[in-house]
Design a protein around this motif. Structure first.
Motif, mmCIF file in Angstrom:
data_model
loop_
_atom_site.group_PDB
_atom_site.id
_atom_site.type_symbol
_atom_site.label_atom_id
_atom_site.label_comp_id
_atom_site.label_asym_id
_atom_site.label_seq_id
_atom_site.Cartn_x
_atom_site.Cartn_y
_atom_site.Cartn_z
ATOM 1 N N MET A 1 -17.727 26.567 -86.762
ATOM 2 C CA MET A 1 -17.319 27.901 -87.208
ATOM 3 C C MET A 1 -18.127 28.982 -86.503
ATOM 4 S SD MET A 1 -15.487 29.906 -89.013
ATOM 5 C CE MET A 1 -14.685 28.902 -90.237
ATOM 6 N N PHE A 2 -19.469 28.944 -86.672
ATOM 7 C CA PHE A 2 -20.353 29.893 -86.010
ATOM 8 C C PHE A 2 -21.377 29.140 -85.165
ATOM 9 C CE2 PHE A 2 -19.909 32.280 -90.219
ATOM 10 C CZ PHE A 2 -18.900 33.109 -89.758
ATOM 11 N N ARG A 3 -21.827 29.759 -84.083
ATOM 12 C CA ARG A 3 -23.079 29.356 -83.485
ATOM 13 C C ARG A 3 -24.186 30.037 -84.279
ATOM 14 N NH1 ARG A 3 -21.820 30.600 -77.183
ATOM 15 N NH2 ARG A 3 -21.158 32.548 -78.177
ATOM 16 N N THR A 4 -25.245 29.308 -84.579
ATOM 17 C CA THR A 4 -26.317 29.852 -85.411
ATOM 18 C C THR A 4 -27.620 29.927 -84.614
ATOM 19 O OG1 THR A 4 -27.121 27.729 -86.262
ATOM 20 C CG2 THR A 4 -25.204 28.717 -87.377
ATOM 21 N N LEU A 5 -28.677 30.363 -85.287
ATOM 22 C CA LEU A 5 -29.982 30.474 -84.642
ATOM 23 C C LEU A 5 -30.428 29.140 -84.047
ATOM 24 C CD1 LEU A 5 -32.041 32.656 -87.156
ATOM 25 C CD2 LEU A 5 -30.305 33.360 -85.493
ATOM 26 N N ASP A 6 -30.020 28.070 -84.675
ATOM 27 C CA ASP A 6 -30.420 26.739 -84.213
ATOM 28 C C ASP A 6 -29.776 26.366 -82.880
ATOM 29 O OD1 ASP A 6 -31.921 26.389 -86.584
ATOM 30 O OD2 ASP A 6 -30.093 25.817 -87.647
ATOM 31 N N ASP A 7 -28.756 27.115 -82.484
ATOM 32 C CA ASP A 7 -28.067 26.837 -81.229
ATOM 33 C C ASP A 7 -28.608 27.657 -80.059
ATOM 34 O OD1 ASP A 7 -26.135 25.019 -82.373
ATOM 35 O OD2 ASP A 7 -25.190 26.779 -83.289
ATOM 36 N N LEU A 8 -29.544 28.536 -80.320
ATOM 37 C CA LEU A 8 -30.109 29.368 -79.259
ATOM 38 C C LEU A 8 -30.955 28.532 -78.298
ATOM 39 C CD1 LEU A 8 -31.280 32.506 -81.276
ATOM 40 C CD2 LEU A 8 -29.716 32.574 -79.321
ATOM 41 N N ASP A 9 -30.833 28.825 -77.006
ATOM 42 C CA ASP A 9 -31.729 28.210 -76.026
ATOM 43 C C ASP A 9 -33.136 28.760 -76.229
ATOM 44 O OD1 ASP A 9 -29.717 26.722 -74.837
ATOM 45 O OD2 ASP A 9 -29.199 28.314 -73.409
ATOM 46 N N PRO A 10 -34.160 28.068 -75.736
ATOM 47 C CA PRO A 10 -35.533 28.562 -75.901
ATOM 48 C C PRO A 10 -35.770 29.878 -75.159
ATOM 49 C CG PRO A 10 -35.496 26.229 -75.289
ATOM 50 C CD PRO A 10 -34.105 26.740 -75.097
ATOM 51 N N ASP A 11 -36.750 30.634 -75.661
ATOM 52 C CA ASP A 11 -37.253 31.830 -74.998
ATOM 53 C C ASP A 11 -36.139 32.810 -74.632
ATOM 54 O OD1 ASP A 11 -39.147 33.557 -73.942
ATOM 55 O OD2 ASP A 11 -39.058 32.656 -71.950
ATOM 56 N N GLN A 12 -35.376 33.195 -75.637
ATOM 57 C CA GLN A 12 -34.285 34.138 -75.423
ATOM 58 C C GLN A 12 -34.717 35.575 -75.764
ATOM 59 O OE1 GLN A 12 -30.532 32.992 -74.662
ATOM 60 N NE2 GLN A 12 -32.202 31.974 -73.588
ATOM 61 N N ARG A 13 -34.100 36.499 -75.069
ATOM 62 C CA ARG A 13 -34.228 37.915 -75.432
ATOM 63 C C ARG A 13 -33.062 38.204 -76.379
ATOM 64 N NH1 ARG A 13 -33.404 40.910 -70.198
ATOM 65 N NH2 ARG A 13 -31.785 39.308 -70.056
ATOM 66 N N VAL A 14 -33.363 38.432 -77.650
ATOM 67 C CA VAL A 14 -32.326 38.446 -78.685
ATOM 68 C C VAL A 14 -32.219 39.828 -79.340
ATOM 69 C CG1 VAL A 14 -31.483 37.323 -80.778
ATOM 70 C CG2 VAL A 14 -32.841 36.022 -79.132
ATOM 71 N N LEU A 15 -30.996 40.351 -79.388
ATOM 72 C CA LEU A 15 -30.696 41.598 -80.087
ATOM 73 C C LEU A 15 -30.080 41.235 -81.431
ATOM 74 C CD1 LEU A 15 -30.509 44.725 -80.021
ATOM 75 C CD2 LEU A 15 -28.220 44.453 -79.017
ATOM 76 N N VAL A 16 -30.669 41.693 -82.521
ATOM 77 C CA VAL A 16 -30.270 41.263 -83.865
ATOM 78 C C VAL A 16 -29.841 42.457 -84.705
ATOM 79 C CG1 VAL A 16 -30.988 39.991 -85.922
ATOM 80 C CG2 VAL A 16 -32.020 39.443 -83.705
#
Length: 401
Positions: A1-16
Motif C-alpha cells: 500500500m505505502f512505502r514506509t520509513l523502513d523502506d528508505l535507503d541509508p543516509d537519505q536527505r529526507v523532506l518530511v
C-alpha cells in the motif's frame, strides 16, 4: 500500500511533512498530542542517520494563531529526544543553506509553510509540483515523507506537490491513522458495529451517517446532531435560544436527510432520553426529553439515563467508532455523557477508534488511558473523509498499488 520509513535507503536527505498545528494562547504554542505522535517519525529518521528537514503549518494568514514555528521546534525536540534546529525561512536562501549543512542524524524545522504564497491555494498536484516552492526545495532531497494525515484532505503544495517529483513514503502517523480510520469502510466485523455521534458540526456527522449507514448497526447520538434528530422526532429541542447560533442553520441544511435517516434506519438510531442543563444554582440539572414542552435554555450534555442506555449497546459491540463529544466536556459538570461512553468503550473488548482532536482530549483530561482504545486519532476533517470513504488527496499520492 505505502512505502514506509523502513523502506528508505541509508543516509537519505529526507523532506518530511508533519501537522504540528496547535492552539496558541497569549502567543504561546500549546503542547498537544500531535507533537507526541510525530516525534516517533522524527526520532526514527534521526536514529537511522538520515538528514532530516521538517515542514509544517500553523494557523492561517490573518488569524491570531498564525505564528512562526520557532516554538514548535523546542516542543517537538522535547518529545522526540533529539535536537531540532529551526530556520525562519521555508525555501529561501537561509533555508537552503541550513539544509545543505545537515549532517547524519540532524533535524531541521523550516518556517511555517503557510507563510509562502505557493502553499495555500487548492490546486491540482501537477500545478503544485511546478510551483517555485516545490521546484526550489525538491532538488535538495532524496525522498519525501508525508506524516500529516490530519491535513491529507487538503491539496496544498507541501502535501501534494512533492510526491510527484520525489520518491514518496508514509510516516508512522500516516500509516497508523490510515489503517485505523479507514477500518469502518475496509474491514469486515463479525459482530455489531456502533458509532457514537456528537460534536457541534452536525452537518459533518450527518453526512457520515448517511454515507456509512449500511456498515453501522447502531448510532448513539448526542451533541448538536443529537438534538437535531430529537427535533425531527417531534421534540421541542434542537433550536437556537438567546444568542445561540448552532442549530437553526444546520437544521435547514440537513433536516431532509435527518428525517430520511430516521424513517429508514430508526431502529438503529438511539436518541437521548434525558438532557442536562445549568440550573439556577449553576449546578448540573437533568430533564427527561419527554417532559420538555419548549426549549427555554441550552442543553449542554446528554443525561445520566441516556448514558445508561448507551452502555449496554457499546458493551455488546465488536467495533465502536466515536466522532464528536456528547456534551460540553471541558466543563466537568457536563462531561457525564462523553466520559461515560468513553469509559464504556475502554471497558469493552472491541476494536475502537476515537476521532477528532476535541473528543480525544477528554481521554487525557479525565484520566483515561489511550491504551484502552485501539486508536485515538489526531485528525478532524481527514477522519470525516475517511469514515465516508472519500479519498484523501495526499494519501492517494503515497499509494504504490
Amino acid at each position: 500500500m505505502f512505502r514506509t520509513l523502513d523502506d528508505l535507503d541509508p543516509d537519505q536527505r529526507v523532506l518530511v511533512r508533519l501537522d504540528l498545528n496547535s492552539p496558541v494562547e497569549d502567543g504561546v504554542v500549546q503542547d498537544n498530542r500531535r507533537f507526541e505522535r510525530h516525534a516517533e517519525t522524527v526520532r526514527d529518521l534521526a536514529d537511522a542517520g538520515h538528514r532530516v528537514a521538517l515542514m509544517a503549518h500553523q494557523g492561517r494568514p490573518g488569524d491570531d494563531d498564525f505564528v512562526s514555528l520557532e516554538q514548535h521546534a523546542d516542543v517537538l525536540a522535547d518529545h522526540a529526544g533529539v535536537d531540532v534546529d529551526f530556520v525562519d525561512s521555508t525555501f529561501g536562501s537561509p533555508a537552503l543553506e541550513a539544509i545543505r549543512g545537515l549532517e547524519s542524524g540532524d533535524v531541521l524545522l523550516l518556517e511555517n509553510t503557510r507563510m509562502t504564497d505557493d502553499e495555500l491555494p487548492e490546486k491540482e498536484p501537477e500545478a503544485h509540483a511546478d510551483s517555485e516552492f516545490v521546484r526550489t526545495l525538491a532538488p535538495e532531497f532524496d525522498a519525501y515523507v508525508n506524516d500529516a494525515y490530519s491535513a491529507a484532505h487538503r491539496a496544498h503544495a507541501s502535501l501534494v506537490g512533492f510526491p510527484l517529483v520525489l520518491p514518496a513514503y508514509a510516516g508512522r502517523v500516516m500509516v497508523a491513522e490510515y489503517e485505523a480510520n479507514s477500518a469502518i469502510a475496509t474491514r469486515e466485523f463479525d459482530g455489531n458495529v456502533t458509532m457514537v455521534v456528537g460534536g457541534t458540526k452536525a452537518t459533518d456527522v450527518i453526512s457520515v451517517m448517511n454515507a456509512i449507514g449500511d456498515k453501522v448497526d447502531t448510532f448513539c447520538l448526542g451533541g448538536i446532531a443529537g438534538e437535531l434528530f430529537l427535533r425531527a422526532a417531534g421534540h421541542p429541542v434542537g433550536e437556537d435560544v438567546g444568542d445561540m447560533d448552532l442549530f437553526d442553520d444546520q437544521w435547514e441544511k440537513n433536516h431532509e436527510t435527518i428525517e430520511s435517516l430516521l424513517d429508514e434506519r430508526g431502529d438503529g438510531i438511539e436518541l437521548a432520553v434525558d438532557l442536562a442543563y445549568e440550573d439556577e444554582n449553576d449546578e448540573r440539572g437533568e430533564i427527561e426529553v419527554a417532559a420538555i414542552t419548549e426549549k427555554d435554555r441550552p442543553y449542554l450534555d446528554v443525561g445520566s439515563e441516556t448514558v445508561a442506555q448507551y452502555e449496554p449497546i457499546i458493551h455488546d459491540s465488536e467495533a465502536v467508532f466515536v466522532k464528536g463529544a456528547l456534551g460540553l466536556f471541558e466543563d466537568e459538570r457536563f462531561a457525564t455523557g462523553t466520559v461515560g461512553v468513553l469509559e464504556a468503550i475502554a471497558d469493552t473488548d472491541c476494536f475502537s477508534v476515537v476521532g477528532g482532536g476535541d473528543t480525544s482530549r477528554a481521554i487525557e483530561l479525565y484520566g483515561l488511558s489511550e491504551q484502552d482504545f485501539s486508536h485515538v486519532s489526531i485528525a478532524g476533517g481527514a477522519y470525516i473523509r475517511a469514515l465516508t470513504g472519500d479519498p484523501l488527496v495526499a494519501v492517494e499520492l503515497l499509494k504504490t498499488e
